[in-house]
Scaffold this active site. Sequence first.
Site, PDB file in Angstrom:
ATOM      1  N   ASP A  92       0.835  -1.213   0.000  1.00 21.18           N
ATOM      2  CA  ASP A  92       0.000   0.000   0.000  1.00 21.18           C
ATOM      3  C   ASP A  92       0.867   1.260   0.000  1.00 21.18           C
ATOM      4  O   ASP A  92       0.522   2.269  -0.625  1.00 21.18           O
ATOM      5  CB  ASP A  92      -0.925   0.003   1.224  1.00 21.18           C
ATOM      6  CG  ASP A  92      -1.816  -1.219   1.243  1.00 21.18           C
ATOM      7  OD1 ASP A  92      -2.279  -1.633   0.169  1.00 21.18           O
ATOM      8  OD2 ASP A  92      -2.051  -1.776   2.338  1.00 21.18           O
ATOM      9  N   HIS A 130      -5.115  -3.599   5.749  1.00 27.56           N
ATOM     10  CA  HIS A 130      -4.808  -3.884   4.344  1.00 27.56           C
ATOM     11  C   HIS A 130      -6.039  -4.446   3.635  1.00 27.56           C
ATOM     12  O   HIS A 130      -6.093  -5.629   3.324  1.00 27.56           O
ATOM     13  CB  HIS A 130      -3.614  -4.846   4.232  1.00 27.56           C
ATOM     14  CG  HIS A 130      -3.358  -5.241   2.806  1.00 27.56           C
ATOM     15  ND1 HIS A 130      -2.904  -4.348   1.853  1.00 27.56           N
ATOM     16  CD2 HIS A 130      -3.551  -6.408   2.143  1.00 27.56           C
ATOM     17  CE1 HIS A 130      -2.816  -4.951   0.687  1.00 27.56           C
ATOM     18  NE2 HIS A 130      -3.211  -6.204   0.833  1.00 27.56           N
TER      19      HIS A 130
END
Length: 335
Positions: A151, A180
Amino acid sequence: MVKATVCGAAGGIGQPLSLLLKLNPLITELSLYDVVNAIGVATDLSHIATPAQVTGFLPPDNGAEKALQGSDIVVIPAGVPRKPGMTRDDLFKVNAGICATLAQAIANACPKAFILVISNPVNSTVPVFAETLKKAGVYDPKRLLGVSHLDIVRASTFVATVIGNAADAPKYTIPVVGGHSGATILPLLSQSQPKIPDAILNDKSKRDALVNRIQFGGDEVVKAKDGAGSATLSMAQAGAEFADFVLQAAFGGKKVRTVQAYIDLGADAGGEAVKKEIGADLAYFSVNIELGPNGVEKILPIGSIDAAEKELLQAAVQELGPSIEKGTSFQPAKL
Ligand code: NAD
Ligand code: LMR
């Protein structure tokens, strides 16, 4: 001497990740475990002229524990990936069992190893690891790290792209906290270094589109691969880079920069301050950490966030609670 083991080493992430770890000069022994093809992948990699000595292991004859024996770091991309139309949560049923089995093998073979969890859904599989290690009496929250680094990698890439110079991606550092998965992924664009121009940050539609691309970057790859899986190569790079941060801090003698990982907030006293900042008593969160010889050395504050980020934080917290609970309450069939 540093031993690294990859569990799920023959998979889409496992193979390029193992290749990148074979190139890491800090690793002297690289052990590859999978339920298929681990010997082939290990033989192939073993021809590369770098110091790490590579061995492959399959399940027969207690192969998992043999692979893991004495490991300093274990990186885990084992389990099924998404297909179009699936959420990461849809993977829980299969992957939670795989994670619990691997956690038990780690408890038996290398209880002091740093454990880097890639298998999805990370928001729930990290708690599955923690619970199994607790039952085995070897849990150290400083050494269990959910890998949310992709990310952060995506945030740099997409921010530079929106600004108009994609080649500048490596110059951007944007903390991504939370978890996540979709709305739990909280990119802190207001903290970007260098700064994102106001023309983007203060333009609601541009900013929303950027946040959405970071939050749903995984879906972009799943869609483009059209049934052939999810992100593998970018994840391998992110996983190898994150493993290198951990290795540098533990064995490389280098002061390591602040990174983010999805961890147990009980790992350090700073976790209580983070709970106050987010206004929720969540056991796990992806936070700013400093790494040291024993893993998580310090949990650092999230710091100042703007109004748009405060709104996103509420959504992240709401979605994370049930995902954590799902992992914490998971009962494996048998270990
Ligand atoms: P893949 O199917 O290509 O590879 C998975 C590998 O795991 C296979 O080789 C399989 O044989 C192996 N495996 C299955 N059960 C095992 C067990 N019990 N022990 C050891 N190995 C086992 O999948 P992939 O694309 O490499 O993805 C792996 C996982 O990583 C998925 O859950 C995916 O969702 C996740 N993922 C996470 C991130 C992240 O940012 N954290 C990013 C991408 C993918
Ligand atoms: C990703 O972010 O690419 C991974 O979590 C894989 C997925 O299922 O999207």
